[in-house]
Design a protein around this motif. Structure first.
Motif, PDB file in Angstrom:
ATOM      1  N   UNK A  87       0.834  -1.204   0.000  1.00  0.00           N
ATOM      2  CA  UNK A  87       0.000   0.000   0.000  1.00  0.00           C
ATOM      3  C   UNK A  87       0.868   1.252   0.000  1.00  0.00           C
ATOM      4  N   UNK A  88       1.888   1.290   0.814  1.00  0.00           N
ATOM      5  CA  UNK A  88       2.770   2.461   0.907  1.00  0.00           C
ATOM      6  C   UNK A  88       3.520   2.654  -0.408  1.00  0.00           C
ATOM      7  N   UNK A  89       4.028   1.576  -0.994  1.00  0.00           N
ATOM      8  CA  UNK A  89       4.734   1.694  -2.266  1.00  0.00           C
ATOM      9  C   UNK A  89       3.812   2.217  -3.366  1.00  0.00           C
ATOM     10  N   UNK A  90       2.583   1.742  -3.388  1.00  0.00           N
ATOM     11  CA  UNK A  90       1.617   2.225  -4.381  1.00  0.00           C
ATOM     12  C   UNK A  90       1.358   3.720  -4.179  1.00  0.00           C
ATOM     13  N   UNK A  91       1.126   4.113  -2.926  1.00  0.00           N
ATOM     14  CA  UNK A  91       0.856   5.521  -2.645  1.00  0.00           C
ATOM     15  C   UNK A  91       2.065   6.408  -2.943  1.00  0.00           C
ATOM     16  N   UNK A  92       3.260   5.911  -2.694  1.00  0.00           N
ATOM     17  CA  UNK A  92       4.458   6.680  -3.030  1.00  0.00           C
ATOM     18  C   UNK A  92       4.594   6.841  -4.544  1.00  0.00           C
ATOM     19  N   UNK A  93       4.235   5.811  -5.279  1.00  0.00           N
ATOM     20  CA  UNK A  93       4.230   5.909  -6.736  1.00  0.00           C
ATOM     21  C   UNK A  93       3.235   6.955  -7.204  1.00  0.00           C
ATOM     22  N   UNK A  94       2.073   7.005  -6.557  1.00  0.00           N
ATOM     23  CA  UNK A  94       1.071   8.014  -6.885  1.00  0.00           C
ATOM     24  C   UNK A  94       1.588   9.414  -6.568  1.00  0.00           C
ATOM     25  N   UNK A  95       2.275   9.568  -5.449  1.00  0.00           N
ATOM     26  CA  UNK A  95       2.846  10.868  -5.090  1.00  0.00           C
ATOM     27  C   UNK A  95       3.899  11.287  -6.107  1.00  0.00           C
ATOM     28  N   UNK A  96       4.685  10.337  -6.573  1.00  0.00           N
ATOM     29  CA  UNK A  96       5.695  10.631  -7.586  1.00  0.00           C
ATOM     30  C   UNK A  96       5.021  11.084  -8.877  1.00  0.00           C
ATOM     31  N   UNK A  97       3.954  10.417  -9.255  1.00  0.00           N
ATOM     32  CA  UNK A  97       3.202  10.798 -10.459  1.00  0.00           C
ATOM     33  C   UNK A  97       2.599  12.198 -10.286  1.00  0.00           C
ATOM     34  N   UNK A  98       2.066  12.485  -9.108  1.00  0.00           N
ATOM     35  CA  UNK A  98       1.508  13.816  -8.841  1.00  0.00           C
ATOM     36  C   UNK A  98       2.587  14.894  -8.940  1.00  0.00           C
ATOM     37  N   UNK A  99       3.768  14.608  -8.426  1.00  0.00           N
ATOM     38  CA  UNK A  99       4.866  15.576  -8.500  1.00  0.00           C
ATOM     39  C   UNK A  99       5.244  15.844  -9.957  1.00  0.00           C
ATOM     40  N   UNK A 100       5.255  14.788 -10.780  1.00  0.00           N
ATOM     41  CA  UNK A 100       5.563  14.967 -12.198  1.00  0.00           C
ATOM     42  C   UNK A 100       4.500  15.833 -12.878  1.00  0.00           C
ATOM     43  N   UNK A 101       3.238  15.607 -12.534  1.00  0.00           N
ATOM     44  CA  UNK A 101       2.158  16.396 -13.128  1.00  0.00           C
ATOM     45  C   UNK A 101       2.248  17.865 -12.730  1.00  0.00           C
ATOM     46  N   UNK A 102       2.536  18.109 -11.477  1.00  0.00           N
ATOM     47  CA  UNK A 102       2.679  19.484 -11.014  1.00  0.00           C
ATOM     48  C   UNK A 102       3.839  20.153 -11.746  1.00  0.00           C
TER      49      UNK A 102
END
Length: 180
Positions: free
Chosen positions: A29-44
């Motif tokens: 779960x944490x790895x998935x959420x960290x991947x999502x945070x990384x994707x969000x940072x790229x989008x920003x």
């Protein structure tokens, strides 16, 4: 006595297996959420880059126009037009990539609507920029500068709201991760 030891051993085994299972599940779960945070940072980052690219287009167009006026030359230097072409292509590609996320359902409704609004400001700037690349004469440049001046401020304001919305959504996801 042997029964008690065996039952105790089984209970410890179940307890250890449960702990390992819980640790593995939380890691997934944490790895998935960290991947999502990384994707969000790229989008920003991409959305913020859109603002910078639009400003580079307007500055380069002005630079080309001033160069023609100063030199009295019919054509600007090739590297100026090549730079403009590359910037416009990247600007349009990133915008399309941000919009395509709505097809997969990854964008919120607010972001989708902001990006659609920005498409109406991006399209005329792209058109006149490509006109400048094709025909870099004084009349085309003046028309391009007027169009860019009329559309760029609205593009920048809407893109600021888009970046802020991406940021808010990323922060909300981060709160969820902290809760987990």
């Amino acid at each position: 006595m042997k029964n008690t030891r065996r039952t105790l051993k089984e209970r410890y085994s179940i307890f250890i297996a449960s702990i390992i299972g819980i640790i593995l599940a939380t890691q997934v779960v944490v790895q998935y959420d960290l991947g999502q945070q990384n994707e969000d940072a790229k989008l920003i980052n991409l959305a913020g880059r859109q603002r910078m690219l639009s400003q580079r287009i307007s500055k380069l167009t002005l630079y080309i126009e001033r160069g023609i006026e100063r030199n009295g030359a019919i054509k600007p230097e090739w590297h100026q037009l090549d730079s403009l072409k590359k910037i416009v292509n990247e600007w349009e590609r990133v915008h399309t990539m941000l919009i395509d996320r709505s097809k997969t359902g990854d964008n919120s409704a607010v972001i989708d609507s902001l990006l659609k609004v920005n498409s109406s400001y991006l399209a005329p700037i792209v058109k006149v920029s490509r006109d400048v690349i094709q025909r870099p004469d004084s009349a085309t440049l003046r028309a391009a500068i007027q169009t860019i001046a009329a559309s760029e401020i609205y593009f920048l304001l809407t893109m600021d709201r888009t970046v802020n919305q991406y940021q808010r959504e990323a922060e909300n996801k981060l709160k969820t991760i902290k809760t987990i």
